[in-house]
Design a protein around this motif. Structure first.
Motif, PDB file in Angstrom:
ATOM      1  N   HIS A 149       0.815  -1.226   0.000  1.00 48.10           N
ATOM      2  CA  HIS A 149       0.000   0.000   0.000  1.00 48.10           C
ATOM      3  C   HIS A 149       0.842   1.266   0.000  1.00 48.10           C
ATOM      4  O   HIS A 149       0.346   2.341  -0.344  1.00 48.10           O
ATOM      5  CB  HIS A 149      -0.920   0.017   1.230  1.00 48.10           C
ATOM      6  N   HIS A 151       2.000   2.732   2.714  1.00 45.96           N
ATOM      7  CA  HIS A 151       1.780   3.507   3.939  1.00 45.96           C
ATOM      8  C   HIS A 151       1.622   2.575   5.133  1.00 45.96           C
ATOM      9  O   HIS A 151       1.528   1.361   4.971  1.00 45.96           O
ATOM     10  CB  HIS A 151       0.577   4.448   3.797  1.00 45.96           C
ATOM     11  N   HIS A 153       0.148   0.700   8.388  1.00 45.69           N
ATOM     12  CA  HIS A 153      -1.062   0.157   9.015  1.00 45.69           C
ATOM     13  C   HIS A 153      -0.644  -0.270  10.409  1.00 45.69           C
ATOM     14  O   HIS A 153       0.081  -1.247  10.542  1.00 45.69           O
ATOM     15  CB  HIS A 153      -1.524  -1.125   8.328  1.00 45.69           C
ATOM     16  N   HIS A 168      -8.949   2.226   6.382  1.00 45.93           N
ATOM     17  CA  HIS A 168      -8.199   3.409   5.958  1.00 45.93           C
ATOM     18  C   HIS A 168      -8.955   4.679   6.292  1.00 45.93           C
ATOM     19  O   HIS A 168     -10.138   4.712   6.208  1.00 45.93           O
ATOM     20  CB  HIS A 168      -7.953   3.363   4.453  1.00 45.93           C
TER      21      HIS A 168
HETATM   22 ZN    ZN Z   1      -3.340   0.608   3.204  1.00 45.20          ZN
END
Ligand code: ZN
Length: 168
Positions: A149, A151, A153, A168
């Motif tokens: 992704h 980014h 998590h 998200h």
């Molecule tokens: Zn994500």
């Protein structure tokens, strides 16, 4: 562990301008980001590379390594009616707009009138020298999903959430 490409880093930071005014701060709630994916300005990422937990640094970032120089001709005026119905425009708000070649452009609202709104493609911090005070709080390898992704998590404890449970 050292900060490197594809590590998730938590930072405490304070960002001030040339006059010493605070622009932004983590306020004790550390910011997590994925290193090497363009989430931070280039000049700050470069200074953090190779650092380790507990390191404290002061980094001065010139506009070309920050949010860029101010460019002329990036302002446009749009009718309020052209904005989405559910959007209440406010100065400083960031909008994703369709560019002339169907690309997505980020614009910032700089003025709200009764019938029209002025947008500027310059980041609000364009042209500014940025002064960061940073403390490295934690470093961990990114999970496969985080890398996919681009980014972070994670839960409130800073542990990766590598499942569909992450919203998200
Ligand atoms: Zn994500």
């Amino acid at each position: 562990m050292k900060i490197a490409q594809d590590t998730v880093v938590a930072l405490n930071f304070t960002l001030t301008d040339d006059a010493g005014e605070i622009i932004d701060s983590s306020e004790g709630d550390a910011l997590s980001y994925l290193h090497g994916h363009g989430e931070l300005v280039v000049g700050l990422e470069r200074a953090l590379t190779g650092r380790t937990v507990g390191d404290k640094l002061e980094v001065t970032v010139a506009p070309e390594d920050g949010y860029g120089e101010v460019q002329d001709g990036l302002e446009i005026t749009v009718e309020r009616a052209e904005l989405p119905d559910d959007l209440e425009p406010e100065v400083g708000m960031e909008l994703a707009c369709d560019g002339p070649d169907d690309e997505t452009l980020t614009m910032w609202i700089v003025e709200v009138g009764d019938n029209v709104v002025r947008l500027d493609g310059n980041h609000p911090l364009a042209g500014q020298t940025l002064h960061f005070k940073v403390e490295v709080v934690s470093i961990r390898p990114a999970s496969p999903l985080e890398l996919d992704h681009g980014h972070v998590h994670e839960d409130d404890d800073g542990d990766a959430i590598d499942s569909g449970a992450y919203t998200h």
